[in-house]
Design a protein around this motif. Structure first.
Motif, PDB file in Angstrom:
ATOM      1  N   GLU A   1      34.497  34.328  48.931  1.00  0.00           N
ATOM      2  CA  GLU A   1      35.709  35.163  48.859  1.00  0.00           C
ATOM      3  C   GLU A   1      36.447  34.940  47.541  1.00  0.00           C
ATOM      4  O   GLU A   1      36.901  35.892  46.905  1.00  0.00           O
ATOM      5  N   SER A   2      36.562  33.680  47.104  1.00  0.00           N
ATOM      6  CA  SER A   2      37.254  33.418  45.832  1.00  0.00           C
ATOM      7  C   SER A   2      36.442  33.969  44.656  1.00  0.00           C
ATOM      8  O   SER A   2      36.996  34.331  43.626  1.00  0.00           O
ATOM      9  N   GLY A   3      35.104  34.067  44.849  1.00  0.00           N
ATOM     10  CA  GLY A   3      34.236  34.594  43.789  1.00  0.00           C
ATOM     11  C   GLY A   3      34.409  36.078  43.522  1.00  0.00           C
ATOM     12  O   GLY A   3      33.748  36.636  42.643  1.00  0.00           O
ATOM     13  N   ARG A   4      35.300  36.724  44.291  1.00  0.00           N
ATOM     14  CA  ARG A   4      35.583  38.146  44.002  1.00  0.00           C
ATOM     15  C   ARG A   4      36.594  38.281  42.859  1.00  0.00           C
ATOM     16  O   ARG A   4      36.896  39.382  42.423  1.00  0.00           O
ATOM     17  N   ALA A   5      37.109  37.146  42.390  1.00  0.00           N
ATOM     18  CA  ALA A   5      38.016  37.157  41.232  1.00  0.00           C
ATOM     19  C   ALA A   5      37.199  36.990  39.953  1.00  0.00           C
ATOM     20  O   ALA A   5      36.158  36.333  39.953  1.00  0.00           O
ATOM     21  N   GLY A   6      37.690  37.608  38.889  1.00  0.00           N
ATOM     22  CA  GLY A   6      37.150  37.344  37.552  1.00  0.00           C
ATOM     23  C   GLY A   6      35.714  37.742  37.313  1.00  0.00           C
ATOM     24  O   GLY A   6      35.001  37.122  36.519  1.00  0.00           O
ATOM     25  N   ARG A   7      35.272  38.834  37.955  1.00  0.00           N
ATOM     26  CA  ARG A   7      33.874  39.260  37.730  1.00  0.00           C
ATOM     27  C   ARG A   7      33.668  39.777  36.296  1.00  0.00           C
ATOM     28  O   ARG A   7      32.555  39.922  35.839  1.00  0.00           O
ATOM     29  N   ASN A   8      34.792  40.095  35.615  1.00  0.00           N
ATOM     30  CA  ASN A   8      34.685  40.594  34.226  1.00  0.00           C
ATOM     31  C   ASN A   8      34.589  39.442  33.219  1.00  0.00           C
ATOM     32  O   ASN A   8      34.561  39.667  32.012  1.00  0.00           O
TER      33      ASN A   8
END
Length: 631
Positions: free
Chosen positions: A313-320
């Motif tokens: 869930e936290s890995g949905r941040a900062g995909r860019n």
């Protein structure tokens, strides 16, 4: 044969592969069994979809998630690639037609759940298909130490006997070393190539904060980072409440949970995706297939169940690739509450047995019968009828589903949603004119305080029990209120359905699966302790804690997590801070929060200095919690 890159460009319109995708595809094309551990957003589906398109034949994809299967099939069809999914609720005749299509209709992808492999006739039909690749999605489900163990996954290794020359590709986003070993052994992978991307996310700062006032803390974070954000909560009620509170504070927020209609889900999702709303407040139903690159902050305000879910869930941040934040906010009572709640809601063998027997009685299934029978199921009614605690019962039923004893068609959802259309003064006037309806109406208003503002999920059986009336009497009052335009209510028929996959054998059925129950309960306790350790451990870099959990060593601290930041912080000069506070209090009385905002200083430092000044009797605190100069 077209190259992998040409296929990627032609159908997916990407110019290049993400890290490790190309190597995984090369391994599969060369005919090798392969294990790919790619974190969320690493592009796992491309790893089997591209090689399947490069060779003649059909790719068999085994996945436990109906929503994900449907989503991937829709995406492939949108690219003019022929794909079908054999999901629950499809009748045998229809399934025969679909399998005929696979055999003669030039299909490229067949998705099915592992439970389908337990039907011999389906297995026989699959054996005759021109399979070019077998992809096992969510492969951690094969391990009893995985966070979502399903015994049906153990049957996958049987496919090896029939498809000895076909490469197997097992995929997962999260796997501890123990789970990794299980995947290789239990799926029968032979000398597999193993590709594992590091679990380190260099651009994410992992932050753990303890705060009495979570809403205020969220507000501070969102003000500082006005980019798209996700706030994860545990249940549907919290979704609606938290998004409402954030809107009141001036943030544009929407929400997402499993009980919304597809239309509402799409509408709320679009608001957030198009950035008309900064924040989406969501349960963990939100996330599958979400690919928004510029999410700046993911905030959890309740304890996640385990590190695996938290990492995903936290890995949905900062995909860019830009700096992003994964924040957990806890209050002092959270951990104790989570432990008590968690332990009291774990079903043991005797409770599981009771639920199963009552479930069969509820649908009037006789001993030795019930195979392949399907029924509409109302969770609330079932719990009330047998006086079962809802959450513990839900966990028991979900366990029966994972073990393949039953299949649940969808998430539980309320049958009725209701809203009052007239103001509370008018409702009181209505009650005075219709005294017979008073008890039911007052029970509704006490139970659902937000019912004037929005359509509210409504449990008819519960209101009947609470107001000492029969459900039919409550229904009659609702019909009357609707006729007089006092309320608006919608009756939804999207309740859960249950399919029985085995004949009823009571204790024999439960004895067969109870060994898994003990192991799963033990695992869940260990996982809860891991997340508590992650939050409470304040002498270690948070990034290192996460990497260690997944069996990865790191030689250096990340420099950006809450532990690393606290280490860097120079102790505030107590003298200069106390002078600043005294100067501020000369002109006005202030709360500790106002002092913290005006001095732009760490909350703990402010509290420490205020404590010191109180002891020195230089300042005093008033009844309204404001500080003033001591006279």
């Amino acid at each position: 044969m077209q190259t992998a890159l040409a296929i990627l460009q032609k159908y997916w319109k990407y110019d290049q592969f993400r890290p490790l995708q190309n190597e995984i595809i090369d391994s599969v094309i060369s005919g090798k069994d392969t294990l790919a551990i790619l974190p969320t957003g690493g592009g796992k589906s491309v790893c089997f979809q591209v090689p399947a398109m490069m060779t003649e034949g059909i790719c068999l994809v085994i996945s436990p998630l109906v929503a994900l299967m449907k989503d991937q099939v829709a995406n492939l069809q949108a690219r003019n690639i022929k794909a079908i999914a054999l999901t629950g609720g499809i009748r045998s005749e229809e399934m025969i037609d679909l399998l005929d299509n696979c055999q003669f209709g030039n299909y490229k992808f067949l998705y099915l759940s592992p439970e389908r492999l337990q039907s011999n006739w389906i297995l026989d039909r699959i054996k005759n298909l021109p399979i070019n690749l077998i992809a096992i999605d969510e492969a951690h489900c094969v391990s009893q130490w995985g966070h979502d163990f399903r015994p049906a996954y153990l049957k996958i290794s049987d496919l090896k006997k029939h498809f000895q020359k076909v490469p197997f590709l097992a995929l997962t986003a999260t796997a501890t070393p123990r789970v990794k070993e299980d995947i290789i052994t239990e799926t029968g992978l032979q000398n597999p190539s193993v590709f594992q991307k590091s679990f380190a996310r260099e651009n994410i700062a992992y932050i753990a904060i303890e705060a009495e006032d979570k809403l205020y803390t969220i507000g501070q974070i969102l003000k500082k980072n006005p980019q798209p954000s996700i706030v994860y909560v545990r249940n549907r009620r919290s979704c609606i409440d938290m998004s409402g509170q954030l809107n009141t504070l001036g943030f544009k927020a929407t929400y997402y949970h499993g009980g919304l209609s597809p239309k509402e889900k799409d509408k709320n999702m679009a608001l957030w995706m198009q950035e008309e709303a900064q924040v989406i407040v969501a349960t963990n139903a939100f996330g599958m297939g979400i690919d928004k690159a510029n999410v700046k902050t993911v905030i959890h305000i309740q304890l996640p169940d385990n590190i695996e879910n938290y990492y995903q869930e936290s890995g949905r941040a900062g995909r860019n690739g830009e700096k992003a934040f994964a924040v957990i906010i806890t209050s002092p009572s959270d951990i104790l509450q989570a432990e008590n709640q968690f332990l009291s809601n774990l079903p043991d063998k005797s409770f599981l047995n009771s639920v199963y027997i009552k479930l069969c009685n509820y649908f009037q299934i006789a001993y030795g019968e019930g195979f392949n029978e399907q029924f509409a199921f109302n969770m609330n009614h079932f719990c009330l009828k047998y006086n079962f605690p809802p959450l513990k019962t839900y966990n028991a039923i979900q366990f029966l589903d994972r073990q393949g004893i039953i299949s649940l068609s969808q998430e539980f959802s309320e049958k009725i949603s209701l809203q009052f259309l007239i103001p509370s003064k008018e409702v009181i006037r209505y009650i005075s004119l219709n005294p017979n309806d008073e008890e039911i109406i007052l029970t509704i208003l006490r139970t659902y305080p937000g019912i004037y503002e929005m359509q509210t999920a409504f449990n008819l059986d519960f209101i009947a029990k609470k107001s000492n009336h029969k459900p039919a009497e409550v229904q009659a009052v609702l019909n009357k209120l609707k006729e007089k335009d006092v309320i608006e209510f919608h009756s939804k028929n999207n309740d859960t359905s249950i399919l029985f996959n085995e004949i009823r054998e009571d204790e024999r059925t439960i004895n067969k699966i109870s060994k898994y129950l003990e192991k799963q309960n033990q695992l869940k306790k260990e996982q809860l302790q891991s997340i508590i350790h992650y939050i409470k451990e304040n002498q270690t870099c948070k990034n290192r804690l996460i990497l260690a959990y997944f069996g990865e060593k790191s030689d250096a601290d990340c420099g950006v997590c809450s532990y690393c930041i606290s280490k860097k912080k120079v102790t505030t000069n107590t003298k200069s801070l106390s002078d600043s506070i005294l100067t501020l209090l000369q002109t006005e009385e202030l709360t500790s929060r106002e002092i913290q905002e005006k001095t732009q200083t760490d909350t703990n430092a402010v509290i420490e200095v205020l404590q010191y000044l109180l002891e020195q009797e230089q300042i005093a605190i008033k009844a309204n919690n404001k500080y003033t100069i001591h006279h």
